[in-house]
Design a protein around this motif. Sequence first.
Motif, PDB file in Angstrom:
ATOM      1  N   THR A  39      10.719  80.762 -22.184  1.00 41.89           N
ATOM      2  CA  THR A  39       9.788  80.390 -23.077  1.00 41.89           C
ATOM      3  C   THR A  39       8.571  81.516 -22.450  1.00 41.89           C
ATOM      4  N   ASP A  42       7.080  83.669 -25.381  1.00 44.50           N
ATOM      5  CA  ASP A  42       6.322  82.952 -26.550  1.00 44.50           C
ATOM      6  C   ASP A  42       5.266  83.597 -26.623  1.00 44.50           C
ATOM      7  N   THR A  49       2.849  79.734 -33.505  1.00 41.35           N
ATOM      8  CA  THR A  49       3.477  79.962 -32.060  1.00 41.35           C
ATOM      9  C   THR A  49       5.032  80.296 -32.294  1.00 41.35           C
ATOM     10  N   CYS A  51       8.458  81.737 -30.728  1.00 37.96           N
ATOM     11  CA  CYS A  51       9.292  81.403 -29.692  1.00 37.96           C
ATOM     12  C   CYS A  51      10.487  81.995 -29.809  1.00 37.96           C
ATOM     13  N   HIS A 103       8.350  78.987 -37.770  1.00 35.95           N
ATOM     14  CA  HIS A 103       7.153  79.174 -37.095  1.00 35.95           C
ATOM     15  C   HIS A 103       6.042  78.184 -37.599  1.00 35.95           C
ATOM     16  N   ARG A 106       6.965  74.638 -36.680  1.00 38.45           N
ATOM     17  CA  ARG A 106       6.524  74.509 -35.316  1.00 38.45           C
ATOM     18  C   ARG A 106       5.342  74.331 -34.794  1.00 38.45           C
ATOM     19  N   LEU A 116       6.658  70.944 -27.062  1.00 36.20           N
ATOM     20  CA  LEU A 116       7.743  72.005 -27.449  1.00 36.20           C
ATOM     21  C   LEU A 116       9.170  71.455 -27.182  1.00 36.20           C
ATOM     22  N   THR A 120      11.551  71.699 -30.269  1.00 38.14           N
ATOM     23  CA  THR A 120      12.872  72.221 -30.253  1.00 38.14           C
ATOM     24  C   THR A 120      14.020  71.061 -30.729  1.00 38.14           C
ATOM     25  N   PRO A 135      13.263  74.084 -23.844  1.00 38.52           N
ATOM     26  CA  PRO A 135      12.399  75.184 -23.196  1.00 38.52           C
ATOM     27  C   PRO A 135      12.411  75.093 -22.074  1.00 38.52           C
TER      28      PRO A 135
END
Length: 320
Positions: A39, A42, A49, A51, A103, A106, A116, A120, A135
């Motif tokens: 990550t 990122d 955000t 990733c 995105h 998230r 996170l 995920t 992550p």
Amino acid sequence: MSAAAAPVLALSGGVGGAKLCLGLADVLGPDLLHIASNTADDFEHLGLTVCPDIDTVLYTLAGLSNAEQGWGLAGESWRVLGALAGLGVDTWFKLGDRDLATHLWRTGQLAAGASLSAVTRDLVERLGVPAHLYPMSDDPVRTIVHSDEGDLPFQEYFVRRQCQPAVTGFSFAGLQEARLQPDLAALCRQPALAGVIICPSNPFVSIDPILQLDSFWKILRDRAVPVVVVAPIVDGRAIKGPAAKMMAELSMPVTALGVAEYYARHYPGLVGTYVIDHSDANLVTAISRLGMEVELAATIMREREDKQALASFCLELLRQ
């Protein structure tokens, strides 16, 4: 319990890592593959955000990725990006319309207080990804590329500048304060863990952040689980990405041996078996002198069958 019926941990960066992870998912099935994703690349873009490595693995394993370019989604459209360009926004980082949905979702979840890891995990379930994906940390870590043009955030170097500046080194902002993702730490305490496969990802900007985080490499070494590394350099070339260019600029041999020497120097005692392509058979003796077992395989993964074959080969090494 054999390696075929025991959990396996894969350490992955972007495209090369995602290819091998797809093969591993096919061979192992959904419950046994655990993936730790880098990550450190990122970043925040347009208030979102992003990733990249997590999403490359997500899209690849969900069967949604753009196989030709290796990143992003197949059948993508770019109307939002075009509208932003019309407003005078610098659109140097290409986000397709469907990719933007990931995105946006998230970022909203993170703003609402979700970790996170939780976000995920939810994406894995929503996209039907046949693996556990984590992550490397819930804490922010960011790669800084030191170059002849000064210090550059990784995406500025990688995307905006197209890897043109000559690199002189790398550092990871936030690494000292970040903690290893809790499920990864717990997985490594499991007696049943069959071993670790380090995918053919860039050692400097994809694998180093994972291994250095919370001294994760020492946890793995002291746990004495088998560790298999697949070389990201084949016949003096990186199959994808700037690893070979970086090695040359760092005055390293641009060979699978150069990568093996890097792992041996920075992570002594970690790597048990090092997998190189048949085209690099002349390097076996030199790599063996580093204290690693060396195995030859077809490591270029063009077709899905190639990914499955390399995955099966690595899993057999864990069994041994």
